[in-house]
Design an enzyme around this catalytic site. Structure first.
Site, PDB file in Angstrom:
ATOM      1  N   LYS A  62      -5.388  -3.575   5.575  1.00 53.99           N
ATOM      2  CA  LYS A  62      -4.483  -4.552   6.178  1.00 53.99           C
ATOM      3  C   LYS A  62      -3.562  -3.909   7.222  1.00 53.99           C
ATOM      4  O   LYS A  62      -3.008  -4.615   8.046  1.00 53.99           O
ATOM      5  CB  LYS A  62      -3.676  -5.279   5.100  1.00 53.99           C
ATOM      6  CG  LYS A  62      -4.516  -5.987   4.046  1.00 53.99           C
ATOM      7  CD  LYS A  62      -5.623  -6.814   4.649  1.00 53.99           C
ATOM      8  CE  LYS A  62      -6.441  -7.632   3.664  1.00 53.99           C
ATOM      9  NZ  LYS A  62      -6.962  -6.953   2.488  1.00 53.99           N
ATOM     10  N   TYR A 280     -13.372 -12.991  -8.882  1.00 52.17           N
ATOM     11  CA  TYR A 280     -12.321 -12.308  -8.118  1.00 52.17           C
ATOM     12  C   TYR A 280     -11.289 -11.667  -9.054  1.00 52.17           C
ATOM     13  O   TYR A 280     -10.750 -12.320  -9.952  1.00 52.17           O
ATOM     14  CB  TYR A 280     -11.617 -13.309  -7.200  1.00 52.17           C
ATOM     15  CG  TYR A 280     -10.462 -12.698  -6.426  1.00 52.17           C
ATOM     16  CD1 TYR A 280     -10.695 -11.933  -5.293  1.00 52.17           C
ATOM     17  CD2 TYR A 280      -9.144 -12.879  -6.842  1.00 52.17           C
ATOM     18  CE1 TYR A 280      -9.642 -11.366  -4.586  1.00 52.17           C
ATOM     19  CE2 TYR A 280      -8.083 -12.307  -6.138  1.00 52.17           C
ATOM     20  CZ  TYR A 280      -8.348 -11.551  -5.020  1.00 52.17           C
ATOM     21  OH  TYR A 280      -7.304 -10.987  -4.337  1.00 52.17           O
ATOM     22  N   TYR A 306     -11.054  -4.714  -5.305  1.00 50.80           N
ATOM     23  CA  TYR A 306     -11.835  -4.555  -4.071  1.00 50.80           C
ATOM     24  C   TYR A 306     -12.652  -3.260  -4.018  1.00 50.80           C
ATOM     25  O   TYR A 306     -13.872  -3.284  -3.881  1.00 50.80           O
ATOM     26  CB  TYR A 306     -10.901  -4.568  -2.852  1.00 50.80           C
ATOM     27  CG  TYR A 306     -10.103  -5.830  -2.670  1.00 50.80           C
ATOM     28  CD1 TYR A 306     -10.702  -6.979  -2.162  1.00 50.80           C
ATOM     29  CD2 TYR A 306      -8.752  -5.885  -2.998  1.00 50.80           C
ATOM     30  CE1 TYR A 306      -9.976  -8.141  -1.975  1.00 50.80           C
ATOM     31  CE2 TYR A 306      -8.012  -7.051  -2.817  1.00 50.80           C
ATOM     32  CZ  TYR A 306      -8.632  -8.168  -2.307  1.00 50.80           C
ATOM     33  OH  TYR A 306      -7.912  -9.309  -2.132  1.00 50.80           O
TER      34      TYR A 306
HETATM   35  C1  PLP Z   1      -7.934  -7.494   1.553  1.00 46.97           C
HETATM   36  C2  PLP Z   1      -8.660  -6.334   1.033  1.00 46.97           C
HETATM   37  C3  PLP Z   1     -10.046  -6.234   1.159  1.00 46.97           C
HETATM   38  C4  PLP Z   1     -10.880  -7.329   1.759  1.00 46.97           C
HETATM   39  O1  PLP Z   1     -10.769  -7.357   3.140  1.00 46.97           O
HETATM   40  P1  PLP Z   1     -11.135  -8.672   3.962  1.00 46.97           P
HETATM   41  O2  PLP Z   1     -10.881  -8.310   5.355  1.00 46.97           O
HETATM   42  O3  PLP Z   1     -10.216  -9.759   3.461  1.00 46.97           O
HETATM   43  O4  PLP Z   1     -12.541  -9.035   3.652  1.00 46.97           O
HETATM   44  C5  PLP Z   1     -10.657  -5.103   0.707  1.00 46.97           C
HETATM   45  N1  PLP Z   1      -9.958  -4.112   0.124  1.00 46.97           N
HETATM   46  C6  PLP Z   1      -8.632  -4.175  -0.037  1.00 46.97           C
HETATM   47  C7  PLP Z   1      -7.933  -3.066  -0.730  1.00 46.97           C
HETATM   48  C8  PLP Z   1      -7.928  -5.281   0.421  1.00 46.97           C
HETATM   49  O5  PLP Z   1      -6.599  -5.338   0.261  1.00 46.97           O
END
Ligand code: PLP
Length: 353
Positions: A62, A280, A306
């Site tokens: 991000k 999720y 993630y």
């Molecule tokens: C938000 C996030 C993702 C996913 O990324 P997107 O661009 O929303 O697909 C992956 N890993 C982490 C740690 C995240 O915070």
């Protein structure tokens, strides 16, 4: 097109990318490094692109996405930014951190997406850090209603405007130009140069596919640069059948933002949802194994939502690809999420080999 002494300079393959407002927060290229001990365990070649090491408040993907939103916010003269995201969103934590660094106000709307979340989940990790970072946190009860969450966030922005503030809303639902994805178009250029420098002959990137901004940005960037490198998205939010059309739409929108022809063909969109169940933010066995393996073979932390799911996908890909393939695990961060799952992590630590 620019002219110089009668010579025509070729248009930039990444179009308008370098002409868009951007707050420079990601610094020098993040490391691309081999994972030799994890490779031996996986039975294939694995490297990591360490965006978890990007240089602000525990890093993550991000940071790159927010460079473009904060660039736009500053260009508009905003004094406050607003964002909506899941409880334990890394996006929200990094928005709070960057707002603090740039001297802006920050409002966060936390959406309830994970059923049966307990007090640890609601009060530690990112939720704790964003309060420390000075954000005002609002709660939104319905985590799967993207349009509703956007509307509620806009209502908060209206209230701020009535108080004389200059709010900038970071929109996350579909139907908005995916400005954040441009961060991963830039990352594609950075990664391509690192792959060349390292002499990696047959790379294959494994990346988390959530909103799809990271996956679509990277894929569009690589293809626009003329790189045919396969990119596999590991589904972390919704099944592949639902994610594929979203991703195709994102790629087309990114190309439009860049003012280039869409370089992504349908066959370029690769997705696996083998590591998503039960859903999720919920753990499964390969994900738990990946968390333990990364920690004990490489001293590398991965999060349950993630990056450990993506690493499980990368390990599977490395073990099943031809021997010359190098799977590059894009480590997108998420480190504070580990603390929100403290009981599960404690169990993994006790039972892992
Ligand atoms: C938000 C996030 C993702 C996913 O990324 P997107 O661009 O929303 O697909 C992956 N890993 C982490 C740690 C995240 O915070």
């Amino acid at each position: 097109m620019r002219q110089s002494e009668g010579m025509t300079i070729a248009p930039d393959p990444l179009g308008t990318l370098d002409r868009r407002p951007r707050a420079d927060l990601s610094g020098p290229p993040s490391p691309l490094e081999p994972l030799p001990r994890l490779s031996a365990a996986a039975g294939g070649r694995l490297w990591a692109k360490r965006d978890d090491l990007l240089p602000i408040a525990m890093g993550g993907n991000k940071v790159r996405q927010l460079e473009f939103y904060f660039g736009a916010a500053l260009a508009e003269g905003a004094d406050t930014v607003l964002i909506t995201g899941a409880v334990q969103s890394n996006y929200c934590r990094l928005t709070a951190a960057i707002a603090a660094k740039l001297g802006l106000g920050c409002h966060i709307q936390a959406e309830e997406r994970v059923p049966d979340a307990d007090a640890t989940y609601r009060g530690s990790g990112n939720m704790l850090l964003q309060r420390l970072l000075g954000a005002t946190v609002h709660s939104y009860p319905e985590g799967e209603d993207e349009a509703g969450a956007d509307a509620a966030l806009n209502a908060i922005a209206e209230g701020l405007r009535a108080e004389g503030r200059r709010p900038y809303v970071i929109p996350l639902g579909p139907g908005h130009a995916p400005l954040g994805a441009l961060g991963y178009v830039r990352a594609a250029r950075e990664l391509a140069a690192q792959i060349d420098a390292a002499g990696i002959a047959a790379p294959h990137v494994a990346v988390a596919s959530g909103s799809g901004a990271t996956h679509a940005g990277l894929l569009t960037g690589l293809r626009a640069l003329g790189r045919a490198i396969p990119v596999t998205g590991v589904c972390v939010r919704r099944p592949a059948v639902a994610q594929a059309p979203r991703l195709a739409a994102r790629c087309a929108e990114i190309a439009a933002l860049l003012e280039i022809d869409n370089p992504v063909a349908e066959g370029d969109i690769r997705l696996t949802d083998r590591f998503l169940a039960p859903g999720y933010g919920r753990l499964n066995l390969p994900t738990e194994r990946a968390i333990a393996l990364a920690a004990r073979q490489e001293g590398m932390l991965t999060d349950p939502v993630y990056t450990a799911k993506t690493l499980a996908g990368a390990i599977n890909l490395a073990g099943t690809s031809s021997p010359e393939t190098t799977v590059i695990f894009l480590h997108t961060g998420g480190t504070p999420g580990l603390f929100a799952y403290a009981p599960e992590i404690a169990r993994i630590a006790e039972t892992a080999p």
